[in-house]
Design a protein around this motif. Structure first.
Motif, PDB file in Angstrom:
ATOM      1  N   VAL A 289       0.835  -1.208   0.000  1.00 47.14           N
ATOM      2  CA  VAL A 289       0.000   0.000   0.000  1.00 47.14           C
ATOM      3  C   VAL A 289       0.866   1.253   0.000  1.00 47.14           C
ATOM      4  O   VAL A 289       0.651   2.188  -0.783  1.00 47.14           O
ATOM      5  N   VAL A 290       1.856   1.274   0.881  1.00 51.91           N
ATOM      6  CA  VAL A 290       2.734   2.445   0.991  1.00 51.91           C
ATOM      7  C   VAL A 290       3.522   2.646  -0.297  1.00 51.91           C
ATOM      8  O   VAL A 290       3.617   3.761  -0.827  1.00 51.91           O
ATOM      9  N   TRP A 291       4.078   1.561  -0.817  1.00 50.45           N
ATOM     10  CA  TRP A 291       4.891   1.673  -2.040  1.00 50.45           C
ATOM     11  C   TRP A 291       4.065   2.175  -3.218  1.00 50.45           C
ATOM     12  O   TRP A 291       4.487   3.052  -3.969  1.00 50.45           O
TER      13      TRP A 291
ATOM     14  N   ASP B  65      -6.824   4.687  -3.558  1.00 52.64           N
ATOM     15  CA  ASP B  65      -5.469   4.164  -3.739  1.00 52.64           C
ATOM     16  C   ASP B  65      -5.289   3.599  -5.145  1.00 52.64           C
ATOM     17  O   ASP B  65      -6.257   3.159  -5.780  1.00 52.64           O
ATOM     18  N   PRO B  66      -4.040   3.594  -5.639  1.00 46.56           N
ATOM     19  CA  PRO B  66      -3.750   3.001  -6.962  1.00 46.56           C
ATOM     20  C   PRO B  66      -3.828   1.469  -6.895  1.00 46.56           C
ATOM     21  O   PRO B  66      -2.808   0.775  -6.819  1.00 46.56           O
ATOM     22  N   VAL B  67      -5.054   0.948  -6.931  1.00 45.20           N
ATOM     23  CA  VAL B  67      -5.289  -0.480  -6.729  1.00 45.20           C
ATOM     24  C   VAL B  67      -4.589  -1.325  -7.793  1.00 45.20           C
ATOM     25  O   VAL B  67      -4.066  -2.406  -7.507  1.00 45.20           O
ATOM     26  N   ALA B  68      -4.570  -0.850  -9.037  1.00 38.73           N
ATOM     27  CA  ALA B  68      -3.978  -1.615 -10.129  1.00 38.73           C
ATOM     28  C   ALA B  68      -2.485  -1.855  -9.912  1.00 38.73           C
ATOM     29  O   ALA B  68      -1.917  -2.810 -10.452  1.00 38.73           O
ATOM     30  N   THR B  69      -1.842  -1.004  -9.133  1.00 39.20           N
ATOM     31  CA  THR B  69      -0.424  -1.195  -8.805  1.00 39.20           C
ATOM     32  C   THR B  69      -0.257  -1.952  -7.498  1.00 39.20           C
ATOM     33  O   THR B  69       0.614  -2.808  -7.360  1.00 39.20           O
ATOM     34  N   MET B  70      -1.125  -1.664  -6.564  1.00 42.15           N
ATOM     35  CA  MET B  70      -0.997  -2.200  -5.210  1.00 42.15           C
ATOM     36  C   MET B  70      -1.258  -3.709  -5.131  1.00 42.15           C
ATOM     37  O   MET B  70      -0.474  -4.462  -4.533  1.00 42.15           O
TER      38      MET B  70
ATOM     39  N   PRO C 114      -1.236  -6.256  -7.493  1.00 49.44           N
ATOM     40  CA  PRO C 114      -0.190  -7.134  -8.039  1.00 49.44           C
ATOM     41  C   PRO C 114       1.080  -7.127  -7.205  1.00 49.44           C
ATOM     42  O   PRO C 114       1.742  -8.163  -7.059  1.00 49.44           O
ATOM     43  N   ALA C 115       1.426  -5.957  -6.649  1.00 49.76           N
ATOM     44  CA  ALA C 115       2.635  -5.873  -5.823  1.00 49.76           C
ATOM     45  C   ALA C 115       2.501  -6.755  -4.583  1.00 49.76           C
ATOM     46  O   ALA C 115       3.437  -7.475  -4.209  1.00 49.76           O
ATOM     47  N   PHE C 116       1.318  -6.717  -3.961  1.00 46.13           N
ATOM     48  CA  PHE C 116       1.119  -7.556  -2.782  1.00 46.13           C
ATOM     49  C   PHE C 116       1.118  -9.029  -3.148  1.00 46.13           C
ATOM     50  O   PHE C 116       1.729  -9.854  -2.456  1.00 46.13           O
ATOM     51  N   PHE C 117       0.431  -9.383  -4.242  1.00 44.91           N
ATOM     52  CA  PHE C 117       0.354 -10.789  -4.627  1.00 44.91           C
ATOM     53  C   PHE C 117       1.745 -11.361  -4.892  1.00 44.91           C
ATOM     54  O   PHE C 117       2.088 -12.442  -4.394  1.00 44.91           O
ATOM     55  N   VAL C 118       2.551 -10.653  -5.674  1.00 47.71           N
ATOM     56  CA  VAL C 118       3.887 -11.159  -6.015  1.00 47.71           C
ATOM     57  C   VAL C 118       4.748 -11.286  -4.765  1.00 47.71           C
ATOM     58  O   VAL C 118       5.426 -12.297  -4.553  1.00 47.71           O
ATOM     59  N   SER C 119       4.729 -10.258  -3.903  1.00 46.03           N
ATOM     60  CA  SER C 119       5.561 -10.307  -2.697  1.00 46.03           C
ATOM     61  C   SER C 119       5.086 -11.400  -1.743  1.00 46.03           C
ATOM     62  O   SER C 119       5.901 -12.101  -1.129  1.00 46.03           O
ATOM     63  N   ALA C 120       3.751 -11.585  -1.613  1.00 46.82           N
ATOM     64  CA  ALA C 120       3.221 -12.636  -0.738  1.00 46.82           C
ATOM     65  C   ALA C 120       3.576 -14.025  -1.275  1.00 46.82           C
ATOM     66  O   ALA C 120       3.956 -14.922  -0.510  1.00 46.82           O
ATOM     67  N   PHE C 121       3.485 -14.200  -2.578  1.00 49.37           N
ATOM     68  CA  PHE C 121       3.808 -15.487  -3.190  1.00 49.37           C
ATOM     69  C   PHE C 121       5.285 -15.825  -3.000  1.00 49.37           C
ATOM     70  O   PHE C 121       5.637 -16.951  -2.621  1.00 49.37           O
ATOM     71  N   ILE C 122       6.158 -14.856  -3.255  1.00 52.79           N
ATOM     72  CA  ILE C 122       7.594 -15.087  -3.073  1.00 52.79           C
ATOM     73  C   ILE C 122       7.909 -15.377  -1.608  1.00 52.79           C
ATOM     74  O   ILE C 122       8.707 -16.266  -1.289  1.00 52.79           O
ATOM     75  N   TYR C 123       7.252 -14.641  -0.696  1.00 53.46           N
ATOM     76  CA  TYR C 123       7.471 -14.879   0.738  1.00 53.46           C
ATOM     77  C   TYR C 123       7.075 -16.307   1.121  1.00 53.46           C
ATOM     78  O   TYR C 123       7.799 -16.992   1.856  1.00 53.46           O
ATOM     79  N   GLN C 124       5.931 -16.774   0.604  1.00 52.19           N
ATOM     80  CA  GLN C 124       5.494 -18.137   0.913  1.00 52.19           C
ATOM     81  C   GLN C 124       6.495 -19.164   0.387  1.00 52.19           C
ATOM     82  O   GLN C 124       6.788 -20.158   1.063  1.00 52.19           O
ATOM     83  N   LEU C 125       7.013 -18.944  -0.816  1.00 49.95           N
ATOM     84  CA  LEU C 125       7.994 -19.882  -1.370  1.00 49.95           C
ATOM     85  C   LEU C 125       9.250 -19.936  -0.507  1.00 49.95           C
ATOM     86  O   LEU C 125       9.788 -21.016  -0.248  1.00 49.95           O
ATOM     87  N   VAL C 126       9.722 -18.767  -0.079  1.00 45.00           N
ATOM     88  CA  VAL C 126      10.927 -18.724   0.756  1.00 45.00           C
ATOM     89  C   VAL C 126      10.673 -19.420   2.089  1.00 45.00           C
ATOM     90  O   VAL C 126      11.517 -20.192   2.582  1.00 45.00           O
ATOM     91  N   ARG C 127       9.497 -19.184   2.675  1.00 42.40           N
ATOM     92  CA  ARG C 127       9.190 -19.815   3.967  1.00 42.40           C
ATOM     93  C   ARG C 127       9.085 -21.329   3.816  1.00 42.40           C
ATOM     94  O   ARG C 127       9.536 -22.096   4.671  1.00 42.40           O
ATOM     95  N   LEU C 128       8.481 -21.779   2.713  1.00 34.72           N
ATOM     96  CA  LEU C 128       8.403 -23.219   2.457  1.00 34.72           C
ATOM     97  C   LEU C 128       9.786 -23.826   2.285  1.00 34.72           C
ATOM     98  O   LEU C 128      10.060 -24.930   2.760  1.00 34.72           O
ATOM     99  N   LEU C 129      10.656 -23.097   1.613  1.00 31.46           N
ATOM    100  CA  LEU C 129      12.018 -23.588   1.407  1.00 31.46           C
ATOM    101  C   LEU C 129      12.750 -23.742   2.730  1.00 31.46           C
ATOM    102  O   LEU C 129      13.470 -24.723   2.958  1.00 31.46           O
TER     103      LEU C 129
END
Length: 471
Positions: free
Chosen positions: A26-28, A108-113, A115-130
């Motif tokens: 949201v902030v970004w 808020d700029p939802v169209a930017t916000m 996708p940014a959250f989805f990608v960061s959340a997905f990458i975070y989940q992959l790292v945590r699983l690893l």
């Protein structure tokens, strides 16, 4: 899905991390459109009771969603299933965030916000699983298969070195020699494979990674040279012993170095380039997976609605070092397509081992579309992420096709990871003959560089859009 209650501390920390990702997105996204000097005012405006209550709800929902999708398990040993679950969980939480913003009628700029959250959340989940799944990060590599050329004192020395120093990483398959096996010691005689005259045929039908030259060079030079030429043509690494030549002043230094010396060692720049290639594969695959998930969901639904059977077609293919791996594609044919192939062999239009029919009756209605647009290849991004494939490389081949190979030198194409795209993809694809296909593969092997990979990737998009050579 199986549910496994996580420990409370892990749940809390995981939810806080997810909440931090949401706030950061949201902030970004807002910071991109804010005038200079207004960032502090923006933060003060967003600290409201409604936002605080939503933060609590979001954290609780994240924990419940992660548990429902089984993401707190620590028993995963392969990537496809946990990665799909991580993507689904991230998608659900992104939808929750979108509904809240819609409820608040946020500017808020939802169209930017989102996708940014989805990608960061997905990458975070992959790292945590690893981190939490040892089976994902410590996948044991199959030992290299070794042949030793020779049967005398030097061959026994090489075998002893394998057993003492390399017993975890290298496995002796047997010995190759032109001498009469009846003259061998009993230990070597039981492991005798073939003579050099039959070595080419043996390499064609068996997986061998390395040939150790362990014969006296003075009396067996011609024999060794023939074996080296055969191994090189098949893409088998050739190694010799470091005591092939006598030394007067460096004996102590040689005693402290490895006994096995690669005949053509890799250049350090090439090693660095290959490491960078693998890093780029992982990063690009993660980004592509994140942004193509909506397309994949639509394709999955279309496949399920138009024909009975599974969504994915998973088939064992030969990959790097001729090891089999399960390659994934969206199913574009009827579910019993492999069984029907035998009845269609007489209609095969391709030369060599390739099986190709212009109007293959096994292809479904949606399958014809996703094949022509190459959308059926999207699940292979998971194969790239797991390390079985690369973005660019020779095409992975089926067990049937490789079993029909008649020339040993064709095995050299397995000396690199197979790719989703390659020179074949941008040069006609299914319109190419088998001989042209193999020639392009060897051109790629001999001329490989990172710049070549980038050129192929750049040419892949227009080739797919033009549907050039697609079946």
């Amino acid at each position: 899905m199986s549910r496994q209650k996580p420990r409370t501390l892990i749940t809390v920390l995981d939810s806080l991390a997810a909440l931090t990702l949401a706030v950061s997105a949201v902030v970004w996204a807002n910071q991109l459109y804010m005038p200079p000097g207004t960032f502090a005012e923006f933060l003060a405006m967003r600290i409201t009771l409604l936002n605080a209550l939503f933060a609590i709800v979001f954290a609780v929902c994240w924990a419940e969603c992660s548990e429902a999708f089984g993401l707190f398990q620590n028993t995963f040993t392969e990537w496809i299933r946990p990665a799909l679950r991580a993507a689904a969980c991230s998608g659900v939480m992104t939808l929750l965030l979108a509904l809240y913003l819609l409820f608040r009628r946020s500017a808020d700029p939802v169209a930017t916000m989102l996708p940014a959250f989805f990608v960061s959340a997905f990458i975070y989940q992959l790292v945590r699983l690893l981190i939490s799944n040892p089976g994902l990060r410590s996948k044991r590599r199959e030992p290299e298969k070794i042949l030793i050329l020779g049967s005398g004192r030097r061959a026994i020395k090489a075998w002893k070195e394998l057993r003492v120093q390399y017993h975890r990483t290298k496995q002796l398959v047997g010995f190759v020699d032109n001498r009469d096996p009846r003259s061998f010691s009993s230990e070597i005689a039981t492991r005798y494979v073939c003579d050099v005259d039959r070595l080419s045929d043996y390499l064609l039908r068996n997986v061998i990674d390395e040939l150790i030259i362990a014969v006296p060079m003075r009396s067996c030079y011609d024999l060794a040279q023939r074996a080296v030429a055969i191994a090189e043509a098949a893409g088998v690494r050739v190694v010799t012993l470091n005591d092939t030549y006598g030394l007067n002043f460096s004996r102590g230094l040689r005693a402290r170095t490895p006994l096995f010396v690669e005949l053509v060692p890799k250049d350090e720049k090439l090693i660095a380039a290959e490491a960078l290639k693998r890093s780029l594969d992982v990063v690009i695959a993660i980004i592509c997976i994140a942004f193509t998930l909506p397309i994949c969901a639509v394709i999955a639904v279309a496949i399920k609605l138009t024909s009975p059977g599974p969504i994915l077609f998973v088939q064992d293919r030969y990959g790097y070092r001729r090891r089999l791996f399960p390659m994934c594609k969206f199913r574009s044919m009827v579910s019993n397509a492999p069984e029907l192939m035998a009845s269609l062999e007489s209609q095969n239009e391709a030369g060599g081992p390739i099986f190709k029919i212009t109007n293959d009756p096994r292809i479904t209605s949606i399958g014809r579309f996703i094949r022509r647009t190459s959308l059926d290849e999207l699940p292979q991004l998971w194969n790239v992420l797991s390390g079985d494939m690369s973005l660019v490389g020779p095409r992975p081949m089926s067990v049937r096709d490789v079993s029909l190979f008649t020339e040993t030198q064709l095995m050299r194409r397995f000396s690199v990871r197979p790719g989703i795209t390659g020179i074949w993809q941008v040069s006609g694809r299914s319109a190419l003959s088998f001989e042209q296909w193999m020639a392009l593969d060897f051109t790629y092997l001999d001329e490989w560089s990172l710049s070549l990979d980038f050129k192929i990737l750049a040419r892949t998009v227009p080739a797919v859009l033009k549907r050039s050579g697609a079946a």
